[in-house]
Write an enzyme that holds these catalytic residues in place. Structure first.
Site, short mmCIF file in Angstrom:
data_model
loop_
_atom_site.label_atom_id
_atom_site.label_comp_id
_atom_site.label_asym_id
_atom_site.label_seq_id
_atom_site.Cartn_x
_atom_site.Cartn_y
_atom_site.Cartn_z
N TYR A 160 -10.00 24.17 -40.42
CA TYR A 160 -11.00 23.87 -41.45
C TYR A 160 -10.84 24.81 -42.65
CZ TYR A 160 -12.76 21.43 -37.35
OH TYR A 160 -12.86 20.63 -36.23
N TYR A 204 -21.13 27.65 -44.60
CA TYR A 204 -21.86 27.88 -43.34
C TYR A 204 -22.27 29.33 -43.17
CZ TYR A 204 -18.87 23.79 -42.28
OH TYR A 204 -18.19 22.61 -42.32
N ARG A 210 -15.61 27.90 -45.79
CA ARG A 210 -16.48 28.16 -44.63
C ARG A 210 -17.53 29.27 -44.88
NH1 ARG A 210 -15.37 29.46 -40.13
NH2 ARG A 210 -16.64 27.92 -39.07
N GLU A 229 -10.34 16.28 -27.33
CA GLU A 229 -10.18 16.28 -28.79
C GLU A 229 -10.40 17.71 -29.28
OE1 GLU A 229 -12.51 11.96 -29.23
OE2 GLU A 229 -13.52 13.82 -29.76
N ILE A 230 -9.36 18.52 -29.22
CA ILE A 230 -9.52 19.94 -29.53
C ILE A 230 -8.88 20.25 -30.89
CG2 ILE A 230 -9.11 22.31 -28.73
CD1 ILE A 230 -10.63 20.85 -26.62
N GLY A 231 -9.62 20.91 -31.75
CA GLY A 231 -9.08 21.28 -33.05
C GLY A 231 -9.00 22.78 -33.22
N GLY A 285 -14.70 21.26 -29.50
CA GLY A 285 -15.80 22.18 -29.81
C GLY A 285 -15.65 23.59 -29.27
N CYS A 336 -16.59 30.01 -60.83
CA CYS A 336 -17.81 30.25 -61.60
C CYS A 336 -19.09 29.94 -60.86
CB CYS A 336 -17.74 29.47 -62.89
SG CYS A 336 -16.87 30.45 -64.10
N GLU A 337 -19.28 30.51 -59.71
CA GLU A 337 -20.63 30.48 -59.11
C GLU A 337 -20.77 31.61 -58.12
OE1 GLU A 337 -21.54 27.33 -56.06
OE2 GLU A 337 -20.18 26.22 -57.35
N1 LLP Z 1 -14.25 15.51 -31.75
C1 LLP Z 1 -15.19 15.15 -32.62
C2 LLP Z 1 -15.87 13.87 -32.44
C3 LLP Z 1 -15.51 15.99 -33.69
O1 LLP Z 1 -16.46 15.63 -34.56
C4 LLP Z 1 -14.84 17.23 -33.84
C5 LLP Z 1 -15.16 18.13 -34.95
C6 LLP Z 1 -13.86 17.57 -32.90
C7 LLP Z 1 -13.59 16.69 -31.85
C8 LLP Z 1 -13.08 18.85 -32.95
O2 LLP Z 1 -13.91 19.95 -32.81
P1 LLP Z 1 -13.26 21.42 -32.67
O3 LLP Z 1 -12.47 21.45 -31.39
O4 LLP Z 1 -12.37 21.66 -33.84
O5 LLP Z 1 -14.44 22.30 -32.67
N2 LLP Z 1 -15.94 22.06 -40.78
C9 LLP Z 1 -16.59 22.72 -39.68
C10 LLP Z 1 -16.28 22.09 -38.36
C11 LLP Z 1 -16.60 20.61 -38.29
C12 LLP Z 1 -16.27 19.98 -36.98
C13 LLP Z 1 -16.27 18.51 -37.08
N3 LLP Z 1 -16.00 17.81 -35.88
C14 LLP Z 1 -16.24 24.21 -39.70
O6 LLP Z 1 -15.49 24.64 -40.58
O7 LLP Z 1 -16.72 24.96 -38.87
#
Ligand code: LLP
Length: 401
Positions: free
Chosen positions: A359, A304, A300, A261-263, A229, A330-331
Protein backbone atom coordinates in the site's frame (compact mmCIF):
# COMPACT_ATOMS: atom_id res chain seq x y z
CA UNK A 1 10.20 -21.18 11.78
CA UNK A 2 8.97 -17.62 11.30
CA UNK A 3 12.28 -15.79 11.56
CA UNK A 4 12.43 -14.20 8.14
CA UNK A 5 15.29 -12.16 6.77
CA UNK A 6 14.59 -8.46 7.32
CA UNK A 7 15.58 -5.37 5.39
CA UNK A 8 18.05 -4.62 8.20
CA UNK A 9 19.94 -7.78 7.29
CA UNK A 10 20.28 -6.75 3.64
CA UNK A 11 20.47 -2.97 3.60
CA UNK A 12 23.63 -0.97 4.16
CA UNK A 13 24.18 2.77 4.03
CA UNK A 14 26.40 2.27 0.97
CA UNK A 15 23.64 0.39 -0.85
CA UNK A 16 21.14 3.18 -0.17
CA UNK A 17 23.66 5.73 -1.45
CA UNK A 18 24.39 3.70 -4.56
CA UNK A 19 20.73 3.10 -5.41
CA UNK A 20 19.77 6.73 -4.80
CA UNK A 21 22.54 7.98 -7.05
CA UNK A 22 21.77 5.47 -9.81
CA UNK A 23 17.99 5.74 -9.80
CA UNK A 24 17.16 9.01 -8.02
CA UNK A 25 14.74 9.58 -5.16
CA UNK A 26 12.03 9.07 -4.01
CA UNK A 27 12.71 5.41 -4.71
CA UNK A 28 10.93 2.21 -3.73
CA UNK A 29 13.22 -0.81 -3.26
CA UNK A 30 12.07 -4.42 -2.76
CA UNK A 31 14.08 -7.46 -1.73
CA UNK A 32 13.39 -10.69 -3.58
CA UNK A 33 14.82 -12.87 -0.80
CA UNK A 34 12.34 -11.43 1.70
CA UNK A 35 9.37 -11.74 -0.66
CA UNK A 36 10.11 -15.41 -1.31
CA UNK A 37 10.75 -16.22 2.35
CA UNK A 38 7.53 -14.59 3.49
CA UNK A 39 5.51 -16.26 0.73
CA UNK A 40 6.87 -19.61 1.96
CA UNK A 41 5.99 -18.80 5.57
CA UNK A 42 2.39 -18.20 4.45
CA UNK A 43 2.10 -21.47 2.58
CA UNK A 44 4.08 -23.34 5.27
CA UNK A 45 1.61 -22.46 8.02
CA UNK A 46 -1.15 -24.45 6.33
CA UNK A 47 0.65 -27.76 6.52
CA UNK A 48 -1.70 -30.57 5.53
CA UNK A 49 -4.40 -28.25 4.15
CA UNK A 50 -5.05 -27.95 0.43
CA UNK A 51 -4.61 -24.22 -0.10
CA UNK A 52 -5.23 -21.96 -3.07
CA UNK A 53 -2.89 -19.07 -2.20
CA UNK A 54 -3.40 -15.71 -3.84
CA UNK A 55 -1.55 -12.43 -3.43
CA UNK A 56 -3.81 -9.42 -2.89
CA UNK A 57 -2.35 -7.27 -5.64
CA UNK A 58 -4.07 -4.12 -4.31
CA UNK A 59 -1.08 -4.08 -1.91
CA UNK A 60 1.39 -3.92 -4.78
CA UNK A 61 0.65 -4.34 -8.46
CA UNK A 62 4.13 -4.45 -9.97
CA UNK A 63 3.97 -7.40 -12.40
CA UNK A 64 7.66 -8.15 -11.79
CA UNK A 65 6.82 -8.83 -8.15
CA UNK A 66 3.66 -10.73 -9.04
CA UNK A 67 5.82 -12.97 -11.24
CA UNK A 68 8.01 -13.85 -8.24
CA UNK A 69 4.88 -14.76 -6.29
CA UNK A 70 3.62 -16.80 -9.23
CA UNK A 71 6.85 -18.81 -9.01
CA UNK A 72 6.06 -19.35 -5.33
CA UNK A 73 2.71 -20.85 -6.31
CA UNK A 74 0.50 -17.79 -5.78
CA UNK A 75 -2.30 -16.57 -7.99
CA UNK A 76 -3.79 -13.10 -7.48
CA UNK A 77 -6.72 -11.55 -5.66
CA UNK A 78 -7.95 -8.73 -7.89
CA UNK A 79 -10.54 -6.01 -7.41
CA UNK A 80 -10.48 -4.18 -10.74
CA UNK A 81 -9.77 -4.62 -14.42
CA UNK A 82 -6.51 -2.76 -13.74
CA UNK A 83 -5.43 -5.44 -11.28
CA UNK A 84 -6.49 -8.09 -13.79
CA UNK A 85 -4.25 -6.35 -16.32
CA UNK A 86 -1.34 -6.41 -13.86
CA UNK A 87 -1.94 -10.14 -13.32
CA UNK A 88 -1.94 -10.76 -17.07
CA UNK A 89 1.35 -8.88 -17.43
CA UNK A 90 2.73 -11.32 -14.86
CA UNK A 91 1.32 -14.28 -16.84
CA UNK A 92 -0.99 -15.29 -14.01
CA UNK A 93 -3.59 -17.51 -15.70
CA UNK A 94 -7.32 -16.91 -15.23
CA UNK A 95 -7.66 -20.11 -13.25
CA UNK A 96 -5.38 -18.66 -10.54
CA UNK A 97 -7.39 -15.45 -10.10
CA UNK A 98 -9.94 -14.58 -7.38
CA UNK A 99 -12.11 -11.51 -7.91
CA UNK A 100 -13.28 -9.40 -4.96
CA UNK A 101 -15.27 -6.20 -4.77
CA UNK A 102 -18.49 -4.63 -3.58
CA UNK A 103 -19.24 -2.71 -6.76
CA UNK A 104 -18.65 -5.01 -9.72
CA UNK A 105 -19.92 -3.40 -12.91
CA UNK A 106 -21.72 -5.33 -15.63
CA UNK A 107 -18.90 -4.49 -18.01
CA UNK A 108 -16.33 -5.96 -15.62
CA UNK A 109 -18.53 -9.02 -15.04
CA UNK A 110 -18.65 -9.76 -18.74
CA UNK A 111 -14.90 -9.26 -19.16
CA UNK A 112 -13.87 -11.20 -16.05
CA UNK A 113 -16.24 -14.12 -16.44
CA UNK A 114 -13.33 -16.52 -17.02
CA UNK A 115 -11.51 -16.05 -13.71
CA UNK A 116 -11.56 -18.98 -11.28
CA UNK A 117 -13.41 -17.61 -8.26
CA UNK A 118 -15.59 -14.63 -7.42
CA UNK A 119 -16.54 -13.45 -3.95
CA UNK A 120 -20.09 -12.20 -4.19
CA UNK A 121 -20.64 -9.25 -1.88
CA UNK A 122 -24.43 -8.91 -1.85
CA UNK A 123 -27.81 -10.30 -2.86
CA UNK A 124 -27.96 -7.49 -5.40
CA UNK A 125 -24.74 -8.80 -6.97
CA UNK A 126 -26.23 -12.31 -7.22
CA UNK A 127 -29.01 -10.79 -9.31
CA UNK A 128 -26.40 -9.44 -11.69
CA UNK A 129 -24.59 -12.77 -11.97
CA UNK A 130 -27.87 -14.36 -12.95
CA UNK A 131 -28.08 -11.96 -15.92
CA UNK A 132 -24.42 -12.44 -16.83
CA UNK A 133 -24.74 -16.24 -16.68
CA UNK A 134 -27.73 -15.98 -19.00
CA UNK A 135 -25.73 -13.90 -21.50
CA UNK A 136 -22.26 -15.46 -21.39
CA UNK A 137 -22.96 -19.01 -20.22
CA UNK A 138 -20.06 -20.15 -18.06
CA UNK A 139 -19.28 -17.96 -15.07
CA UNK A 140 -16.66 -18.28 -12.29
CA UNK A 141 -17.26 -20.41 -9.20
CA UNK A 142 -19.03 -18.24 -6.64
CA UNK A 143 -18.29 -17.74 -2.95
CA UNK A 144 -20.64 -15.67 -0.78
CA UNK A 145 -18.85 -13.09 1.33
CA UNK A 146 -20.36 -13.09 4.78
CA UNK A 147 -20.21 -10.22 7.21
CA UNK A 148 -19.64 -11.87 10.60
CA UNK A 149 -19.91 -8.62 12.59
CA UNK A 150 -16.51 -9.05 14.23
CA UNK A 151 -14.31 -6.18 15.37
CA UNK A 152 -10.76 -6.74 14.08
CA UNK A 153 -9.25 -3.99 16.31
CA UNK A 154 -7.59 -2.19 13.45
CA UNK A 155 -7.94 1.29 11.92
CA UNK A 156 -11.66 1.95 11.18
CA UNK A 157 -10.92 2.63 7.48
CA UNK A 158 -9.52 -0.88 7.05
CA UNK A 159 -12.00 -2.79 9.19
CA UNK A 160 -14.38 -4.67 6.88
CA UNK A 161 -16.25 -7.27 8.93
CA UNK A 162 -18.49 -5.13 11.10
CA UNK A 163 -22.15 -4.69 10.30
CA UNK A 164 -21.65 -0.98 9.74
CA UNK A 165 -18.98 -1.69 7.08
CA UNK A 166 -20.07 -1.85 3.47
CA UNK A 167 -18.79 -5.38 2.84
CA UNK A 168 -20.42 -8.79 2.81
CA UNK A 169 -23.80 -10.30 3.55
CA UNK A 170 -24.99 -10.09 7.17
CA UNK A 171 -25.59 -13.55 8.60
CA UNK A 172 -29.24 -12.69 9.36
CA UNK A 173 -30.01 -12.47 5.64
CA UNK A 174 -27.78 -15.31 4.53
CA UNK A 175 -30.78 -17.62 4.05
CA UNK A 176 -32.30 -15.13 1.57
CA UNK A 177 -29.01 -14.96 -0.31
CA UNK A 178 -28.80 -18.74 -0.56
CA UNK A 179 -32.41 -18.88 -1.69
CA UNK A 180 -31.76 -16.22 -4.31
CA UNK A 181 -28.79 -18.19 -5.66
CA UNK A 182 -30.86 -21.36 -5.87
CA UNK A 183 -33.75 -19.68 -7.66
CA UNK A 184 -31.28 -18.13 -10.07
CA UNK A 185 -29.57 -21.47 -10.80
CA UNK A 186 -26.30 -20.09 -9.53
CA UNK A 187 -24.09 -22.69 -7.94
CA UNK A 188 -22.25 -21.54 -4.81
CA UNK A 189 -19.06 -23.28 -3.70
CA UNK A 190 -18.44 -21.74 -0.29
CA UNK A 191 -18.27 -18.77 2.03
CA UNK A 192 -15.70 -15.97 2.03
CA UNK A 193 -14.64 -13.85 4.99
CA UNK A 194 -12.19 -10.97 5.21
CA UNK A 195 -12.63 -8.87 8.34
CA UNK A 196 -9.98 -6.23 7.75
CA UNK A 197 -6.30 -5.53 7.29
CA UNK A 198 -3.30 -5.12 9.63
CA UNK A 199 -4.91 -7.36 12.24
CA UNK A 200 -2.47 -8.27 15.00
CA UNK A 201 -4.73 -10.36 17.27
CA UNK A 202 -5.63 -13.97 16.54
CA UNK A 203 -8.95 -13.72 18.43
CA UNK A 204 -10.96 -11.82 15.76
CA UNK A 205 -9.74 -14.22 13.06
CA UNK A 206 -10.96 -17.08 15.26
CA UNK A 207 -14.28 -15.44 16.00
CA UNK A 208 -15.00 -14.82 12.31
CA UNK A 209 -13.66 -18.10 10.99
CA UNK A 210 -15.44 -20.30 13.48
CA UNK A 211 -18.75 -18.78 12.34
CA UNK A 212 -17.84 -19.32 8.69
CA UNK A 213 -16.79 -22.92 9.35
CA UNK A 214 -19.99 -23.68 11.21
CA UNK A 215 -22.08 -22.21 8.41
CA UNK A 216 -20.06 -24.15 5.83
CA UNK A 217 -20.88 -27.39 7.67
CA UNK A 218 -24.53 -26.42 7.94
CA UNK A 219 -24.84 -25.81 4.21
CA UNK A 220 -22.45 -28.52 3.06
CA UNK A 221 -19.76 -26.34 1.49
CA UNK A 222 -16.37 -28.03 0.99
CA UNK A 223 -14.42 -24.89 0.02
CA UNK A 224 -13.77 -21.76 2.04
CA UNK A 225 -12.01 -18.43 1.39
CA UNK A 226 -10.43 -16.98 4.53
CA UNK A 227 -9.21 -13.67 3.04
CA UNK A 228 -6.06 -11.97 4.31
CA UNK A 229 -5.38 -9.24 6.85
CA UNK A 230 -2.30 -10.55 8.68
CA UNK A 231 -0.73 -7.68 10.60
CA UNK A 232 2.98 -6.86 10.34
CA UNK A 233 5.33 -5.22 12.79
CA UNK A 234 5.28 -1.49 11.95
CA UNK A 235 6.08 -0.48 15.49
CA UNK A 236 5.79 -3.00 18.28
CA UNK A 237 3.19 -5.64 17.50
CA UNK A 238 2.52 -8.18 14.78
CA UNK A 239 0.28 -11.19 14.27
CA UNK A 240 1.66 -14.14 16.24
CA UNK A 241 1.88 -16.74 13.53
CA UNK A 242 2.58 -19.69 15.77
CA UNK A 243 -0.59 -18.86 17.70
CA UNK A 244 -2.41 -18.37 14.37
CA UNK A 245 -1.25 -21.75 13.11
CA UNK A 246 -2.27 -23.47 16.35
CA UNK A 247 -5.65 -21.73 16.64
CA UNK A 248 -6.83 -21.16 13.10
CA UNK A 249 -5.37 -23.93 10.97
CA UNK A 250 -7.13 -26.82 12.80
CA UNK A 251 -10.49 -25.20 11.98
CA UNK A 252 -9.72 -25.72 8.31
CA UNK A 253 -9.16 -29.44 8.43
CA UNK A 254 -11.58 -31.38 6.27
CA UNK A 255 -12.12 -28.63 3.69
CA UNK A 256 -11.44 -29.68 0.13
CA UNK A 257 -9.79 -26.31 -0.60
CA UNK A 258 -8.93 -23.17 1.37
CA UNK A 259 -8.45 -19.92 -0.57
CA UNK A 260 -6.09 -17.28 0.86
CA UNK A 261 -5.79 -13.60 -0.09
CA UNK A 262 -2.65 -12.26 1.57
CA UNK A 263 -1.13 -8.90 0.67
CA UNK A 264 0.63 -6.85 3.33
CA UNK A 265 2.25 -9.73 5.23
CA UNK A 266 4.25 -10.79 2.19
CA UNK A 267 5.19 -7.52 0.57
CA UNK A 268 5.07 -4.90 3.36
CA UNK A 269 8.33 -5.75 5.15
CA UNK A 270 10.02 -6.58 1.81
CA UNK A 271 9.96 -2.95 0.65
CA UNK A 272 11.44 0.38 1.67
CA UNK A 273 11.13 3.94 0.46
CA UNK A 274 14.29 6.02 0.11
CA UNK A 275 13.97 9.80 0.33
CA UNK A 276 16.48 12.63 0.17
CA UNK A 277 16.75 15.21 2.92
CA UNK A 278 16.27 18.67 1.42
CA UNK A 279 16.91 20.46 4.68
CA UNK A 280 16.12 20.59 8.35
CA UNK A 281 13.81 23.45 9.27
CA UNK A 282 13.89 24.64 12.85
CA UNK A 283 11.22 26.82 14.41
CA UNK A 284 10.45 27.68 18.02
CA UNK A 285 7.71 25.07 18.00
CA UNK A 286 9.26 22.21 16.09
CA UNK A 287 12.01 20.70 14.02
CA UNK A 288 10.94 19.54 10.57
CA UNK A 289 12.96 17.17 8.44
CA UNK A 290 11.91 18.14 4.94
CA UNK A 291 12.34 15.32 2.42
CA UNK A 292 11.69 15.04 -1.31
CA UNK A 293 8.47 13.02 -1.13
CA UNK A 294 5.47 12.93 1.17
CA UNK A 295 1.83 11.90 0.97
CA UNK A 296 2.20 11.66 -2.81
CA UNK A 297 4.60 8.71 -2.50
CA UNK A 298 3.37 7.19 0.79
CA UNK A 299 -0.08 8.28 1.93
CA UNK A 300 -0.50 5.87 4.89
CA UNK A 301 0.75 8.23 7.62
CA UNK A 302 -1.44 11.08 6.32
CA UNK A 303 -4.48 8.91 5.68
CA UNK A 304 -4.53 6.52 8.63
CA UNK A 305 -2.08 8.16 11.03
CA UNK A 306 0.00 5.05 10.30
CA UNK A 307 3.43 4.62 11.83
CA UNK A 308 6.41 3.76 9.64
CA UNK A 309 9.90 3.46 11.09
CA UNK A 310 12.39 6.02 9.76
CA UNK A 311 16.14 5.38 9.49
CA UNK A 312 18.60 8.24 9.28
CA UNK A 313 21.68 7.22 7.34
CA UNK A 314 24.02 10.14 7.87
CA UNK A 315 23.49 12.13 11.04
CA UNK A 316 24.60 15.71 11.60
CA UNK A 317 24.37 15.07 15.33
CA UNK A 318 23.88 11.72 17.00
CA UNK A 319 21.67 12.81 19.84
CA UNK A 320 18.01 12.08 19.12
CA UNK A 321 15.50 14.93 19.11
CA UNK A 322 11.77 15.12 18.52
CA UNK A 323 11.01 15.85 14.86
CA UNK A 324 8.31 15.67 12.22
CA UNK A 325 9.34 14.19 8.88
CA UNK A 326 7.43 16.08 6.20
CA UNK A 327 7.14 16.11 2.43
CA UNK A 328 7.30 19.09 0.05
CA UNK A 329 3.59 19.24 -0.84
CA UNK A 330 1.31 22.16 -0.12
CA UNK A 331 -0.67 20.97 2.85
CA UNK A 332 0.04 20.42 6.50
CA UNK A 333 -1.25 16.85 6.31
CA UNK A 334 1.75 16.01 4.14
CA UNK A 335 3.63 14.08 6.83
CA UNK A 336 5.53 10.80 6.93
CA UNK A 337 6.17 10.76 10.67
CA UNK A 338 5.15 13.00 13.53
CA UNK A 339 6.60 13.45 17.01
CA UNK A 340 9.31 10.91 16.42
CA UNK A 341 12.71 10.79 18.07
CA UNK A 342 15.42 10.84 15.39
CA UNK A 343 19.01 11.89 14.85
CA UNK A 344 19.17 15.04 12.75
CA UNK A 345 20.21 13.98 9.25
CA UNK A 346 22.68 15.89 7.11
CA UNK A 347 21.26 17.98 4.29
CA UNK A 348 21.46 15.97 1.04
CA UNK A 349 21.70 12.64 2.85
CA UNK A 350 19.08 9.91 2.63
CA UNK A 351 16.49 8.49 4.97
CA UNK A 352 14.76 5.13 4.70
CA UNK A 353 11.08 4.55 5.44
CA UNK A 354 10.54 1.00 6.60
CA UNK A 355 7.76 -1.48 5.81
CA UNK A 356 6.76 0.46 2.72
CA UNK A 357 6.25 -2.46 0.33
CA UNK A 358 2.49 -2.77 0.84
CA UNK A 359 0.00 0.00 0.00
CA UNK A 360 2.95 2.30 -0.72
CA UNK A 361 3.43 2.70 -4.45
CA UNK A 362 -0.05 1.22 -4.93
CA UNK A 363 -1.60 4.28 -3.25
CA UNK A 364 0.85 6.87 -4.59
CA UNK A 365 -0.59 9.83 -6.46
CA UNK A 366 0.43 12.71 -8.69
CA UNK A 367 -0.83 15.32 -6.25
CA UNK A 368 0.80 18.72 -6.78
CA UNK A 369 1.70 17.35 -10.24
CA UNK A 370 4.52 15.30 -8.82
CA UNK A 371 5.93 12.29 -10.64
CA UNK A 372 5.45 8.78 -9.31
CA UNK A 373 8.73 7.23 -8.15
CA UNK A 374 10.78 4.43 -9.66
CA UNK A 375 10.83 0.90 -8.23
CA UNK A 376 13.92 -1.30 -7.96
CA UNK A 377 14.15 -4.98 -7.10
CA UNK A 378 17.21 -6.30 -5.29
CA UNK A 379 17.42 -9.78 -6.76
CA UNK A 380 18.41 -12.86 -4.80
CA UNK A 381 21.99 -12.28 -6.05
CA UNK A 382 21.88 -8.77 -4.61
CA UNK A 383 21.79 -7.15 -8.03
CA UNK A 384 19.58 -4.08 -8.40
CA UNK A 385 17.05 -4.30 -11.22
CA UNK A 386 14.85 -1.39 -12.28
CA UNK A 387 11.29 -2.78 -12.35
CA UNK A 388 9.41 0.49 -12.91
CA UNK A 389 10.93 3.69 -14.23
CA UNK A 390 10.21 7.06 -12.71
CA UNK A 391 7.37 8.94 -14.41
CA UNK A 392 8.16 11.85 -16.70
CA UNK A 393 6.21 15.07 -17.22
CA UNK A 394 5.08 13.63 -20.56
CA UNK A 395 3.55 10.70 -18.65
CA UNK A 396 1.82 13.15 -16.37
CA UNK A 397 0.03 14.98 -19.17
CA UNK A 398 -0.38 12.09 -21.61
CA UNK A 399 -4.16 12.06 -21.18
CA UNK A 400 -4.68 15.75 -21.86
CA UNK A 401 -6.45 16.56 -25.16
N1 LLP B 1 -8.95 -9.70 0.72
C1 LLP B 1 -9.80 -8.67 0.70
C2 LLP B 1 -11.20 -8.91 0.37
C3 LLP B 1 -9.34 -7.38 0.99
O1 LLP B 1 -10.19 -6.36 0.98
C4 LLP B 1 -7.98 -7.18 1.32
C5 LLP B 1 -7.47 -5.84 1.63
C6 LLP B 1 -7.12 -8.29 1.32
C7 LLP B 1 -7.64 -9.54 1.03
C8 LLP B 1 -5.65 -8.20 1.65
O2 LLP B 1 -5.45 -7.75 2.94
P1 LLP B 1 -3.96 -7.74 3.55
O3 LLP B 1 -3.48 -9.16 3.62
O4 LLP B 1 -3.09 -6.93 2.65
O5 LLP B 1 -4.15 -7.11 4.87
N2 LLP B 1 -4.77 0.68 2.21
C9 LLP B 1 -4.83 0.08 3.51
C10 LLP B 1 -5.16 -1.37 3.47
C11 LLP B 1 -6.45 -1.70 2.74
C12 LLP B 1 -6.76 -3.16 2.67
C13 LLP B 1 -7.82 -3.43 1.67
N3 LLP B 1 -8.21 -4.78 1.56
C14 LLP B 1 -3.52 0.34 4.25
O6 LLP B 1 -2.63 0.98 3.69
O7 LLP B 1 -3.38 -0.05 5.41
Amino acid sequence: MFNCTTVNDLLSGELVQKLSISYGTPLYVYFETIIRERARVVTGIFNGINIFPTFACKANNNPNLLRILKEEGFGTDIVTLGEYYASRLADIPDEKIVWNGNGKSLKEMALLSKVRYVNVDSIEELERWKDVAFKVGDIPELFLRINPNVNPNTHPYISTGLKKNKFGIPIEILESALKKAKESNLELVGFHIHIGSQITDVAPFYEALSQAVELSRKYGFRKINIGGGWGINYKDKELDLSDYSKTIVPLLEGFEEVVLEIGRYIIGPAGILILKVEYVKRTDAKTFIVVDGGMNVLIRPAMYGAFHGVRVLSAEQNEKVEVDVVGPLCESGDVLATHCMLEIPREGSYIVIENAGAYGYAMASNYNSTLKPAEVLMTENNEPKLIRRRETYDDLFRTII
